[in-house]
Design a protein around this motif. Structure first.
Motif, short mmCIF file in Angstrom:
data_model
loop_
_atom_site.label_atom_id
_atom_site.label_comp_id
_atom_site.label_asym_id
_atom_site.label_seq_id
_atom_site.Cartn_x
_atom_site.Cartn_y
_atom_site.Cartn_z
N ARG A 538 -4.67 1.38 7.24
CA ARG A 538 -4.36 2.80 7.07
C ARG A 538 -2.86 3.00 6.80
N ARG A 539 -2.03 2.19 7.46
CA ARG A 539 -0.59 2.31 7.24
C ARG A 539 -0.23 1.92 5.82
N TRP A 543 1.72 4.06 3.02
CA TRP A 543 2.93 3.59 2.35
C TRP A 543 2.82 3.69 0.83
N PHE A 544 1.68 3.30 0.34
CA PHE A 544 1.46 3.31 -1.11
C PHE A 544 0.59 4.50 -1.51
N ARG A 549 -3.99 6.69 -4.10
CA ARG A 549 -4.77 7.82 -4.62
C ARG A 549 -5.15 7.61 -6.07
N MET A 550 -4.24 7.02 -6.84
CA MET A 550 -4.54 6.76 -8.24
C MET A 550 -5.69 5.76 -8.37
#
Length: 644
Positions: A538-539, A543-544, A549-550
């Protein structure tokens, strides 16, 4: 005697399931179990004939070098100024078609058997098995066709069946939309393929595979290099759509809306590999055009990497497998593009077993969890579903490329082919994709089958008609790759383009691929099993965030196509609509209105009644007389034309 009979009557292989389709539709549809028996039995009989025919081909070196072809005239047509058109329908048996015939019939038999348990209680049970039978018949007809026209007909039948099966759940809007998406996307690609086939017929005068192979080897006598390049590109457009390659890959993940046995059939043994098979079958065309071969390789390599990056973020079990299929098909195209027919079809062979296994395993999970598909909501299924879980693990080891499982040998052949051909960028892309494949597949396995159980789930092992195919396909996922081990490459002797080639064993690539696969599995273990709370995963997603999301939104390709459709297609249509209404219709309607107005005016004077004409004449004379009486001499002179 049986082997000879099977070879001479290989046309029975597609005919039997086609007959099953007719029998179910017109006779057995009210009786569900009988319909299932007819479907499974016909495909099992086809599998027996296919097995005997394949044995005859592979044990006779004559047919490895020269195919067995028998055909009969379908129709002929005399065209003025052109050679007569002769179209035949026939069978071509060689190592490639024999392998495909056996693979399709064998895997389809167990998918049909599995479907009895999976579809139990579903409305339209018999109709579903009739569609499955037609699907199997279409694909089997495609692989044994002796000419490209016959293959194209079967190609379109496969597309029709995919539409019917993906949209089988007609009560679901998503299923109906997915079916339309698959159908329309593939039709766009098939238009390019059709243009390529028409060009081949016009230029070379035949679509027979053997004749085309001989003529294209001397294409300079028939056409230019530019034209043969264009034809190769047009032919390749069809496989781009059918096999879900970028940029026409968008239909394939949505095809998961159909029943899971359909997903297994489409992704493992039939529809998506039809494109790979067509490229392999027409390798004589692509071999003459290095730029077209490069296009195939680059398309495949990019698609393999592109789809793998999307798969690492997906949550639904079947959608992860779908993007995995897109990626693995890309591997096959990459191998064909770098000139290795053997490696490309070897991976198609092994992939059929472990991907069918994993899709059926996913269906077993969905069946037990009442179609709960999110792997994050599963966990601990290995305790309640041991057969499903451990056979799925076998598939995961195979696709990750862990020896001695099947996927290791075929993936290694592709890496060696790319490296040996000097395609270093594609080799690096394929190697990194292998790492991503191991990571996302084992991410799915650790989340779904291991770790803590979800107390909301109450899974149970599937019935034997569903677990037996899993065990059989798991055995295949372990063993079928042994045909292509580099120490005794039986596969390379059978399936090849040109003379067999035995290069030195590349232990560096072999060890490197194992290290990459192990690294991917270990990273998935660290993030999704060792860390029980999944905090690291999850971290990393946080971070990214933009990148995550893309990838989760599939690079927004679907949204881009939707915008393109609304903004450009619909916008252009709107412009043409307005042009038609206000310009085309305006001119036509304006001319009509002017004619109507003029006619209305003339109707006053051209009534056709003599008394009206006399009245007008009298009034005219009276007006002239009055004017002459009350006007001066100049006016009278003017009226009389100057006569005094």
């Amino acid at each position: 005697m049986l082997v000879e009979f099977a070879m001479q009557h290989a046309w029975l292989v597609p005919l039997l399931p086609a007959c099953a389709f007719v029998v179910i539709v017109f006779l057995t549809r009210p009786w569900q179990k009988l319909s299932a028996i007819v479907a499974v039995g016909s495909m099992a009989m086809s599998c027996v004939i296919a097995t005997l025919a394949a044995y005859g081909i592979f044990t006779n070196h004559e047919y490895i070098e020269k195919p067995l072809v028998y055909a009969t005239r379908w129709f002929s047509l005399g065209l003025p100024g052109m050679p007569d058109l002769l179209v035949e329908v026939g069978v071509q048996l060689d190592p490639v078609s024999a392998m495909m015939m056996f693979m399709v019939s064998f895997i389809a038999t167990f998918i049909y058997l599995y479907s009895i348990g999976y579809m139990e209680g579903e409305e339209g049970f018999s109709v579903f098995f009739s569609y499955l039978s037609l699907f199997g018949a279409s694909m089997l007809l495609l692989v044994i066709s002796s000419n490209l026209l016959q293959m194209f007909i079967a190609w379109e039948l496969v597309g029709l069946c995919s539409y019917l099966l993906i949209g089988f759940y007609t009560h679901k809007v998503s299923a109906r939309e997915a079916a339309k998406k698959a159908f329309v996307t593939c039709r766009i690609a098939d238009f390019g393929l059709l243009l390529g086939l028409l060009s081949l017929q016009i230029i070379f005068g035949t679509l027979n595979l053997v004749e085309l192979s001989d003529k294209i080897a001397h294409f300079e006598e028939y056409t230019t290099f530019g034209m043969i390049t264009l034809i190769a590109v047009l032919v390749f457009i069809g496989p781009i759509g059918k096999s879900g390659q970028f940029p026409l890959h968008v239909w394939l993940p949505d095809a998961m809306e159909g029943p899971t046995p359909v997903s297994a059939l489409i992704h493992a043994a039939t529809m998506v590999v039809a494109g790979v098979y067509l490229v392999a079958r027409t390798m004589f065309l692509f071999h003459e055009v290095p730029s077209a071969m490069q296009l195939v390789a680059v398309t495949g390599g990019f698609t393999a990497f592109f789809a793998a990056t999307i798969a690492i973020t997906q949550r639904e079990i079947k959608r992860i497998l779908a993007y995995s299929t897109v990626s693995q098909i890309g591997y096959m195209m990459l191998a064909l593009g770098v000139g290795s027919l053997s490696a490309g079809l070897f991976h198609m062979w092994t992939h059929a077993f472990f991907k069918a296994l994993m899709f059926l395993g996913a269906g077993s999970v969905l069946h037990a969890l009442h179609h709960k598909a999110d792997v994050w909501e599963m966990g601990g299924l290995v305790k309640k579903m041991p057969i499903t879980a451990w056979t799925f693990v076998v598939g995961g080891l195979a696709i990750a490329g862990i020896p001695p499982f099947a996927g290791f040998w075929s993936k290694d052949e592709i890496l060696v082919a790319a490296l040996g051909g000097g395609h270093y960028v594609l080799f690096a892309l394929a190697a990194f994709t292998a790492f991503l494949t191991a990571f996302y597949m084992w991410r799915m396995i650790f989340l779904a089958f291991f770790g803590e159980e979800n107390p909301e789930n109450h899974p149970h092992e599937s019935p034997w008609v569903m677990t037996l195919p899993l065990v059989v396909l798991a055995a295949g996922a372990i063993s079928v790759g042994w045909l292509g081990t580099p120490w005794h490459n039986i596969w390379g002797e059978w399936i090849r383009f040109g003379h067999p080639h035995h290069g030195p064993i590349n232990y560096g690539a072999m060890i490197g691929s194992i290290v990459l696969a192990a690294a991917g599995i270990y990273l998935a273990y660290t993030l999704y099993l060792k860390d029980a709370k999944k905090k690291r995963a999850r971290r990393m997603a946080e971070w990214f965030g933009p990148v995550y999301r893309m990838l989760y939104n599939k690079y927004y390709i679907d949204e881009l196509y939707l915008w393109f459709n609304h903004a450009l297609v619909d916008g252009t249509a709107r412009l043409f609509y307005l042009f038609d209404i206000y310009v085309v219709d305006g001119i036509v309607n304006g001319i009509g209105a002017f004619a109507r107005f003029s006619g209305d005016g003339l109707r006053v004077f051209q009534s056709g009644r003599l008394q009206n004409y006399v009245l007008v004449f009298f009034l005219g004379v009276l007006a002239v007389a009055v004017l002459m009486a009350f006007s001066g001499p100049s006016a009278t002179s003017l009226l009389l034309g100057g006569v005094k």
